[in-house]
Design a protein around this motif. Sequence first.
Motif, PDB file in Angstrom:
ATOM      1  N   UNK A  66     -29.970 -55.428  27.452  1.00 27.34           N
ATOM      2  CA  UNK A  66     -30.249 -53.990  27.491  1.00 27.34           C
ATOM      3  C   UNK A  66     -30.516 -53.364  26.139  1.00 27.34           C
ATOM      4  N   UNK A  67     -30.241 -54.069  25.063  1.00 25.35           N
ATOM      5  CA  UNK A  67     -30.487 -53.565  23.708  1.00 25.35           C
ATOM      6  C   UNK A  67     -30.810 -54.746  22.811  1.00 25.35           C
ATOM      7  N   UNK A  68     -31.162 -54.450  21.572  1.00 21.39           N
ATOM      8  CA  UNK A  68     -31.478 -55.505  20.622  1.00 21.39           C
ATOM      9  C   UNK A  68     -30.287 -56.453  20.495  1.00 21.39           C
ATOM     10  N   UNK A  69     -30.519 -57.724  20.703  1.00 23.66           N
ATOM     11  CA  UNK A  69     -29.443 -58.717  20.654  1.00 23.66           C
ATOM     12  C   UNK A  69     -29.266 -59.164  19.202  1.00 23.66           C
ATOM     13  N   UNK A  70     -28.435 -58.427  18.467  1.00 24.37           N
ATOM     14  CA  UNK A  70     -28.293 -58.658  17.032  1.00 24.37           C
ATOM     15  C   UNK A  70     -26.964 -59.322  16.682  1.00 24.37           C
ATOM     16  N   UNK A  71     -26.487 -60.197  17.557  1.00 21.10           N
ATOM     17  CA  UNK A  71     -25.274 -60.965  17.275  1.00 21.10           C
ATOM     18  C   UNK A  71     -25.671 -62.390  16.900  1.00 21.10           C
ATOM     19  N   UNK A  72     -24.684 -63.245  16.722  1.00 25.56           N
ATOM     20  CA  UNK A  72     -24.973 -64.641  16.420  1.00 25.56           C
ATOM     21  C   UNK A  72     -24.385 -65.086  15.106  1.00 25.56           C
ATOM     22  N   UNK A  73     -24.590 -66.341  14.804  1.00 26.85           N
ATOM     23  CA  UNK A  73     -23.977 -66.972  13.639  1.00 26.85           C
ATOM     24  C   UNK A  73     -24.940 -66.986  12.453  1.00 26.85           C
ATOM     25  N   UNK A  74     -24.572 -67.747  11.459  1.00 29.21           N
ATOM     26  CA  UNK A  74     -25.313 -67.792  10.203  1.00 29.21           C
ATOM     27  C   UNK A  74     -26.570 -68.642  10.336  1.00 29.21           C
ATOM     28  N   UNK A  75     -27.659 -68.168   9.731  1.00 29.09           N
ATOM     29  CA  UNK A  75     -28.944 -68.871   9.733  1.00 29.09           C
ATOM     30  C   UNK A  75     -29.295 -69.208   8.298  1.00 29.09           C
ATOM     31  N   UNK A  76     -29.732 -70.434   8.062  1.00 28.82           N
ATOM     32  CA  UNK A  76     -30.177 -70.784   6.716  1.00 28.82           C
ATOM     33  C   UNK A  76     -31.685 -71.013   6.740  1.00 28.82           C
ATOM     34  N   UNK A  77     -32.396 -70.219   5.931  1.00 31.95           N
ATOM     35  CA  UNK A  77     -33.845 -70.339   5.817  1.00 31.95           C
ATOM     36  C   UNK A  77     -34.182 -71.432   4.818  1.00 31.95           C
ATOM     37  N   UNK A  78     -35.148 -72.270   5.191  1.00 30.99           N
ATOM     38  CA  UNK A  78     -35.541 -73.381   4.338  1.00 30.99           C
ATOM     39  C   UNK A  78     -37.056 -73.578   4.414  1.00 30.99           C
ATOM     40  N   UNK A  79     -37.606 -74.223   3.417  1.00 30.11           N
ATOM     41  CA  UNK A  79     -38.990 -74.682   3.447  1.00 30.11           C
ATOM     42  C   UNK A  79     -39.979 -73.643   3.939  1.00 30.11           C
ATOM     43  N   UNK A  80     -40.638 -73.966   5.064  1.00 28.45           N
ATOM     44  CA  UNK A  80     -41.669 -73.088   5.605  1.00 28.45           C
ATOM     45  C   UNK A  80     -41.094 -71.747   6.058  1.00 28.45           C
ATOM     46  N   UNK A  81     -39.806 -71.723   6.429  1.00 25.88           N
ATOM     47  CA  UNK A  81     -39.193 -70.461   6.811  1.00 25.88           C
ATOM     48  C   UNK A  81     -39.185 -69.464   5.664  1.00 25.88           C
ATOM     49  N   UNK A  82     -38.888 -69.941   4.471  1.00 26.82           N
ATOM     50  CA  UNK A  82     -38.901 -69.068   3.291  1.00 26.82           C
ATOM     51  C   UNK A  82     -40.317 -68.612   2.990  1.00 26.82           C
ATOM     52  N   UNK A  83     -41.280 -69.538   3.086  1.00 26.25           N
ATOM     53  CA  UNK A  83     -42.685 -69.182   2.848  1.00 26.25           C
ATOM     54  C   UNK A  83     -43.153 -68.125   3.844  1.00 26.25           C
ATOM     55  N   UNK A  84     -42.750 -68.272   5.118  1.00 23.41           N
ATOM     56  CA  UNK A  84     -43.182 -67.329   6.151  1.00 23.41           C
ATOM     57  C   UNK A  84     -42.626 -65.937   5.881  1.00 23.41           C
ATOM     58  N   UNK A  85     -41.349 -65.846   5.522  1.00 24.01           N
ATOM     59  CA  UNK A  85     -40.737 -64.542   5.236  1.00 24.01           C
ATOM     60  C   UNK A  85     -41.414 -63.885   4.028  1.00 24.01           C
ATOM     61  N   UNK A  86     -41.753 -64.693   3.044  1.00 22.52           N
ATOM     62  CA  UNK A  86     -42.422 -64.147   1.854  1.00 22.52           C
ATOM     63  C   UNK A  86     -43.806 -63.618   2.211  1.00 22.52           C
ATOM     64  N   UNK A  87     -44.562 -64.355   3.033  1.00 25.91           N
ATOM     65  CA  UNK A  87     -45.897 -63.920   3.441  1.00 25.91           C
ATOM     66  C   UNK A  87     -45.827 -62.665   4.316  1.00 25.91           C
TER      67      UNK A  87
END
Length: 260
Positions: free
Chosen positions: A42-63
């Motif tokens: 019913x709303x934005x599901x903003x729970x959850x555990x820790x995420x580690x960005x690596x490799x292409x994930x970092x490149x994607x966030x930067x772009x």
Amino acid sequence: MMNVIAKRSLRILVAGGGVAGQALAFWLTRGGHAVTVVERFPALRDSGAQVDLRGQGIDAVERMGLLQEVRGQLVDEAGVAFIDPRGKPKATIMANTSGKGRQALTSEYEIMRGDLVRILHAATKDDAAYVFGKSVDGFDQHADKVTAHFSDGTSDEYDLLIGADGQSSRTRRALLPEDFDPYWRVGIHMAYWFVPRIASDTNIRDTYMVPGGRQIMRRSHNASESRCTSSCARSRRKPPRSTAPRSSSSGRSGPNGSGT
């Protein structure tokens, strides 16, 4: 003669408003497409555990131009320590914060899933249409369209339907054979929970590993909470055969108190 591909705006439905669905909405709207994201919560599901960005994930966030927003929400985790039964570190591997080479066991970009979801939502909510409390229950594929049937009994047509609705995706399940198992089962069972942070919980993640594929881990993502994770691997080896001599009466008591 040069072939010219005519571009047109597509009407796209994304099932699932998590990290994948929102990241996809980001790029599709910037490509000029009309995107609707439906999320069954019913709303934005903003729970959850820790995420580690690596490799292409970092490149994607930067772009995406969101690297500074991500940096502003990073978890303070300096590295990981492997500890003994008394909690004393035997080896410590620090995060690689040089900006060069591969990330270590702790990434330079450790962020809570909820913070990442909120960043992506802020970047897409003005360009994509979000519908909460609604899910795709089924669809009909046509030659050049797809009709999506929703949980509230309504239907609508789209040029493209994309399933970003998690591991138990209904969209994927509808496309795969009925008896197909979509999971890659590796034989590891894991559970995590949040506990109050105490004075001895530092910004170094503690990991205790024991024989038999068992592990327990503690990491702290803010000033008041720590997360504990317990995992074990299912043994694939047969138990060793007993070499103890057998006797006609073992002397052990059965459920009714008699010998077995």
